[in-house]
Design an enzyme around this catalytic site. Sequence first.
Site, PDB file in Angstrom:
ATOM      1  N   CYS A  46      48.486  17.962   6.569  1.00 13.84           N
ATOM      2  CA  CYS A  46      47.262  18.656   7.013  1.00 13.84           C
ATOM      3  C   CYS A  46      46.707  18.011   8.282  1.00 13.84           C
ATOM      4  CB  CYS A  46      46.200  18.619   5.919  1.00 13.84           C
ATOM      5  SG  CYS A  46      46.731  19.351   4.371  1.00 13.84           S
TER       6      CYS A  46
HETATM    7  C1  BEZ Z   1      49.837  16.998   3.112  1.00 17.45           C
HETATM    8  O1  BEZ Z   1      49.025  17.628   3.768  1.00 17.45           O
HETATM    9  O2  BEZ Z   1      50.488  16.107   3.602  1.00 17.45           O
HETATM   10  C2  BEZ Z   1      50.077  17.321   1.676  1.00 17.45           C
HETATM   11  C3  BEZ Z   1      49.054  17.820   0.897  1.00 17.45           C
HETATM   12  C4  BEZ Z   1      49.294  18.086  -0.427  1.00 17.45           C
HETATM   13  C5  BEZ Z   1      50.558  17.868  -0.961  1.00 17.45           C
HETATM   14  C6  BEZ Z   1      51.589  17.399  -0.164  1.00 17.45           C
HETATM   15  C7  BEZ Z   1      51.343  17.112   1.176  1.00 17.45           C
END
Ligand code: BEZ
Length: 213
Positions: A46
């Site tokens: 994210c």
């Molecule tokens: C991420 O944004 O890295 C992420 C968020 C939830 C689960 C896996 C990755």
Amino acid sequence: MSTLRLGDEAPNFTAQTTEGEINFHDWLGEGWGILFSHPADYTPVCTTELGTVARYKPEFDKRNVKVIALSVDGLESHKGWIKDINETQHTTVNFPIIADEDKKVSKLYDMIHPNADSQHTVRSVFVIGPDKKIKLTITYPASTGRNFDELLRIIDSLQLTAYHKVATPANWKSGEDCVIVPSVADADIPKLFPKGHTEVKPYLRVTPQPNMD
Ligand code: BEZ
């Protein structure tokens, strides 16, 4: 809320965002919009996604598209995380992030897919036209960061095909040839497509992109 489908009106809502409270339809105004969710603040994928959107803001502006992000984290969390995004992605977050702690908007837009994750939003994308109708939806799982070049390509196609009687073929990119939609009669082609066309098959008629010099 049942699943939102193409052509449905994008539901309106009020929400707290990192740029103040908004009424979604008022915030969209007369232009195009992208509402996209991410699973959670302070997560690696994210962080790269929101940094990328911030860097691409001039490209969205050029296309008259406003962008707004959402997760079920609170405002203070968003504000703290923005500092990390700016630091690590070498950018300045320049679009609002909705704090959807009560999941009001997530539920309205069916962004929580319980068989994937019962608590967090998946990576939903809604492209909304100036008529407030949903023009495109995409859903990625948490593990897969989005391709924002593809999103710009999609916007180029949606905006072109909204105003011209063409569709865009596989892997099309702005500037490349388009196909004439089947509802256009052969007799009307010279008037509608003065740049010319090639008939590969009676149902496959190719023309230069109409809105390019
Ligand atoms: C991420 O944004 O890295 C992420 C968020 C939830 C689960 C896996 C990755």
